[in-house]
Write a protein that holds these residues in place. Structure first.
Motif, short mmCIF file in Angstrom:
data_model
loop_
_atom_site.label_atom_id
_atom_site.label_comp_id
_atom_site.label_asym_id
_atom_site.label_seq_id
_atom_site.Cartn_x
_atom_site.Cartn_y
_atom_site.Cartn_z
N ARG A 1 5.98 0.13 -2.16
CA ARG A 1 7.25 -0.59 -2.06
C ARG A 1 7.04 -2.03 -2.52
O ARG A 1 6.11 -2.71 -2.09
CB ARG A 1 7.79 -0.58 -0.63
N GLU B 1 0.81 -1.22 0.00
CA GLU B 1 0.00 0.00 0.00
C GLU B 1 0.84 1.27 0.00
O GLU B 1 0.34 2.35 -0.32
CB GLU B 1 -0.94 0.01 1.21
N HIS B 2 2.14 1.15 0.31
CA HIS B 2 3.03 2.31 0.31
C HIS B 2 3.85 2.41 -0.98
O HIS B 2 4.74 3.26 -1.07
CB HIS B 2 3.98 2.25 1.51
#
Length: 895
Positions: free
Chosen positions: A557, A554-555
């Motif tokens: 990465r 979700e970030h």
């Protein structure tokens, strides 16, 4: 193979069908500008007035005059659609009424500000969606928009102006437009209009001039608008040329094409083309034609082709690899005409003149047949492009093949000597030609050339007087020998060409089959995990390598892969993959970016940007170093990206549906429970307050009030208990404390509960004395029975009995609770056990619809089940089936 210059029927049919569909669909015209205030709305209204005078039914859907009197004057005579009022944030806002427009159904409707966001409560979130629905309904639309609202230019506009535009229109909407009219105004004139208050109010105008409406910003936006409009017009021109069958180039705008070859001159040509395109401000592309000679190129030459194409991409050019269908010149010119190329850049030939006289000159043929296309010939650097020998390609074969060619000629000589007389020279020559054909089809061009020379020598030595010598007394035989040698060479060349084309066809078939197999497996894969596994397996099989597919969290990465077939990544490799994901560009092994990586990484691009990264780790030399294999690998990545995006969207849709169901259930639960909580709390509060505030209240009245408060408190306690029980059931936190106990104990305990005591006289119990012990949680089973009794009493007529029965049969014990109420409607037998399900018959005892759902959960927790049926004598009957086991035997001391 179709004849050169003859159009391909399939694309021609497709274009005809597209033109027919375009002629029948509703028309969309976009008045396109660089910034607010250039006059888009004015131009749209002016043309709408012309259409009205021509008899068109014109309706004004939305037009924003922004207080400009000259624009408002153009509304005179046009019918304006009333707007609907939608409530938002405590006020009513006017918005376009789509349903009224569809019902009115004009010939043409005006929709200003295409990028506008609709007020919450409208059918569509964006106005461009309203426009698309109007077009689907067959209504022509005029609309306006600015270049900064185009989705693909959002980042560019933010970089130029420092303003992130939140309202965007997808590029596909503008591509759908049948006509794009540019409404242009020089920046100086626009700034004058801004100061005069013809764009914004004075306070807004000062703020806009200090931020968005700076002259540099307006110049850049104007260039973007001009370029995008030119691209739109160019696309229309190319469609027209294709529909009219126009094959020659129209030099309405320059387009450059550079031809790539295995030679070292290619990189020089690409750089020169880039400089020329930059000077002309024109787009350019690099083309490589995969001919039959491609399979005979050395590894160095194939690597040079790949490097040249990558260099073209790095310098901002478009690359294309096509398969040769005719001669090299025909393929280049056909491609150039299809793409409306105006200038072709080729390298100056470096081969000796005598070689060109024998084999022909590609440059000369290109210049001669190019027609209206300009051909630029660039010289190479001295000594960089070695001249290729005439017969360098195709004659290198194993020594064994040459020996076999000589043997075939010997066999032909023996057969000719045995079968024919020496004066039958024509028949003898046919035998030798047959031998040459066999050598050419089996051993290649070099051995066939040797066979031709040996055949001529054998005919002269064995069958032409004077015999057993190479002397020729009759010079007529010299011509025969020359023709025989020429035929041998032609047969060898044609056979070699057919063999090369067959190899190319096999390669194309393998690539097509690989893509087909990948597409099939991706289509069969259910879920993103299975899809990733299929992609990794196909990449490993096709390219003899290990694959990996990385997806972001979700970030943003990338996460390390969990699939067992994926190769492990260290921090350095994961960093390369992260760069590929962040920049949506290939990197790693074999590329110009981070080439020190062990693997090649390709971005998986979806409709909204990168959705993952595909990594390929070769086992040895990478198989995708050649252009065709590189394209196949990129096609694998594109197919995987499309399938992965589809799977992710399906999973997100399922998750959204689940969340929506949970939210709807939560709202319904809160709505139901809030009433059931408020009623007993109100009774309790009223009874206690009356008892406390009335000192002289009689003791019987006080006792009655307190008893009412107690009953409502018990109801409240039961409701809260139900809520806690359903929560524990759904979370899986329900712990069973089972022990072997008789069912009579559970029934008696339930009937002795205070909340059931008042109604216990209506309950009739019939339990056999020989019922076996059951392993159960006594507290939970008591709660199950209380819920069933409460439900039965709630829906039974006053005074009617409720029966409790039980019996053992086989390996289960059945507990029955039946009433004399209205029964269960047909088809509702299973639904009533769902949460918040209520009976259709009104009851004076409110409920939250949780009791039966809790009963089902408790029964299933005990390994049993529950069902509801209609009793033969009327009413509903609930049957709880519990499994029977073998109770532990008691110790002898206890007996």
């Amino acid at each position: 193979m179709r004849e050169p210059g003859r159009p391909d029927p399939e694309p021609l049919l497709r274009r005809v069908q597209e033109e027919e569909a375009r002629a029948l669909r509703a028309k969309l015209k976009v008045f396109f500008g660089a910034a607010p205030g250039v006059g888009k709305t004015y131009a749209m209204l002016s043309e709408a007035q012309e259409r009205r005078k021509e008899g068109f039914d014109v309706l004004v859907g939305v037009v924003e005059t922004h207080g400009r009197s000259e624009t408002a004057a153009l509304l005179e005579g046009l019918e304006v659609l009333p707007r609907q009022e939608l409530a938002y944030a405590g006020q009513f806002l006017p918005e376009f009424d789509l349903d009224a427009a569809l019902k009115r159904r004009p010939s043409l409707i005006l929709m200003d500000e295409l990028a506008h966001s609709n007020v919450m409560g409208s059918r569509h979130v964006k106005r461009w969606q309203d426009v698309m629905e109007l077009l689907d309904a067959g209504i022509d639309v005029y609309t306006t928009m600015n270049v900064q609202h185009l989705e693909s230019l959002r980042d560019v506009v933010a970089q130029i102006t420092g303003v992130i535009v939140r309202e965007n229109v997808p590029d596909t909407v503008l591509e759908r437009a049948d006509e794009v009219e540019l409404v242009d105004l020089p920046p100086d004139d626009l700034l004058v209009r801004l100061k005069e208050g013809k764009v914004y109010l004075p306070d807004q105008a000062r703020h806009a001039q200090d931020h968005f409406f700076r002259k540099g910003n307006l110049l850049a936006l104007r260039e973007l608008a001009l370029r995008h409009t030119a691209e739109s017009v160019d696309a229309q021109m190319r469609r027209y040329m294709a529909s009219e069958g126009i094959r020659k180039t129209w030099a309405a705008g320059d387009r450059l094409l550079v031809c790539v070859s295995p030679g070292e001159l290619s990189e020089r040509l690409i750089r020169g083309t880039r400089r020329m395109a930059g000077a002309l401000g024109a787009p350019w592309m690099a083309l490589y034609v995969e001919s039959r000679h491609h399979l005979r190129f050395t590894e160095e030459e194939r690597a040079r082709i790949e490097s040249s194409l990558r260099l073209a991409e790095k310098l901002g050019g478009e690359t294309a690899v096509i398969e040769g269908a005719g001669t090299l010149v025909e393929d280049i010119l056909t491609f150039a005409q299809d793409r409306n190329i105006t200038k072709i850049v080729v390298g100056k030939p470096s081969r000796p003149r005598w070689v060109e006289l024998l084999r022909g000159s590609t440059v000369d043929d290109l210049i001669r047949d190019s027609g209206t296309i300009d051909v630029y010939v660039i010289s190479g650097e001295p000594g960089r492009e070695p001249a290729a020998p005439l017969l360098r390609r195709g004659i290198t074969s194993p020594a064994r093949n040459y020996l076999l060619a000589a043997l075939v000629v010997g066999l032909a000589s023996g057969a000719a000597g045995l079968i024919f007389r020496r004066n039958e020279l024509a028949d003898i020559i046919m035998v030798y030609l047959l031998g040459i054909l066999i050598v050419a089809t089996r051993f290649g061009r070099g051995p066939s050339l040797l066979a031709s020379i040996l055949s001529v020598a054998a005919v002269d030595f064995l069958f032409v007087p004077p015999y057993l010598t190479f002397a020729v007394t009759d010079f007529r035989h010299v011509g025969t020998f020359a023709v025989m040698l020429l035929l041998g060479l032609v047969i060898g060349n044609l056979t070699e060409r057919i063999r090369a084309q067959a190899r190319l066809a096999r390669g194309r078939e393998q690539r097509t089959h690989a893509l087909y197999r990948l597409g099939q497996e991706l289509a069969r894969s259910a879920g993103s995990a299975a899809l990733v596994a299929s992609a990794i397996q196909n990449v490993a099989t096709q390219f003899q390598s290990q694959g990996v597919v990385l997806q972001p969290d979700e970030h943003g990465r990338l996460q390390r892969p969990e699939h067992p077939l994926a190769f492990p990544l260290n921090e350095q490799e994961l960093g390369v993959a992260q760069w590929v994901f962040d920049h949506a560009e290939p990197a790693g092994l074999g590329t110009l970016t981070l080439p020190g990586a062990r693997a090649t990484y390709l971005p998986l691009k979806g409709a909204r940007g990168a959705i993952g990264v595909m990594g390929v780790l070769p086992e040895g030399a990478p198989r995708w170093a050649e252009p065709d294999q590189r394209q196949l690998l990129e096609a694998f990545a594109n197919q995987t990206a499309l399938a992965l995006e589809r799977a992710l969207l399906a999973e997100q849709s399922a998750f959204d549906r689940q969340r929506a169901d949970e939210e709807r259930l939560r709202n319904a639960l809160l709505s139901s429970v809030s009433h059931d909580l408020r009623t007993p709390l109100g009774v309790i509060t009223g009874a206690v307050s009356t008892a406390l505030e009335t000192p002289d209240l009689a003791e019987p009245a006080r006792r009655e009030l307190l008893q009412s408060a107690q009953e409502e408190a018990q109801r409240l306690h039961r409701l809260v208990s139900n809520l806690l029980d359903i929560t524990r059931l759904e979370s899986g936190a329900l712990d069973l404390h089972t022990e072997w106990m008789p069912l009579e104990e559970v029934v008696g305990s339930a009937l002795n509960r205070r909340e059931m005591a008042a109604e216990a006289h209506r309950v009739r119990v019939s339990l056999p004395e020989d019922l076996p012990l059951v392993a159960m949680d006594g507290v939970l089973m008591e709660q199950l029975l209380l819920n069933l009794l409460d439900n039965a009493l709630k829906y039974s007529p006053p005074g009617s009995p409720v029966d409790i029965k039980a019996w053992a049969a086989g390996k289960s014990l059945t507990l029955s609770v039946s009433d004399r109420g209205p029964g269960i409607p047909p088809g509702e037998e299973a639904r009533i056990f769902e949460k918040l399900a209520r009976g259709q018959v009104a009851s004076n005892r409110p409920g939250a619809g949780l009791g039966l759902a809790i009963c089902k959960g408790i029964a299933m927790a005990h390994g049993g089940h529950i069902q509801a049926v209609n009793h033969p004598q009327g009413g509903a009957q609930f049957l709880v089936m519990l499994p029977l086991g073998t109770p532990p035997s008691l110790p002898e001391e206890a007996l």
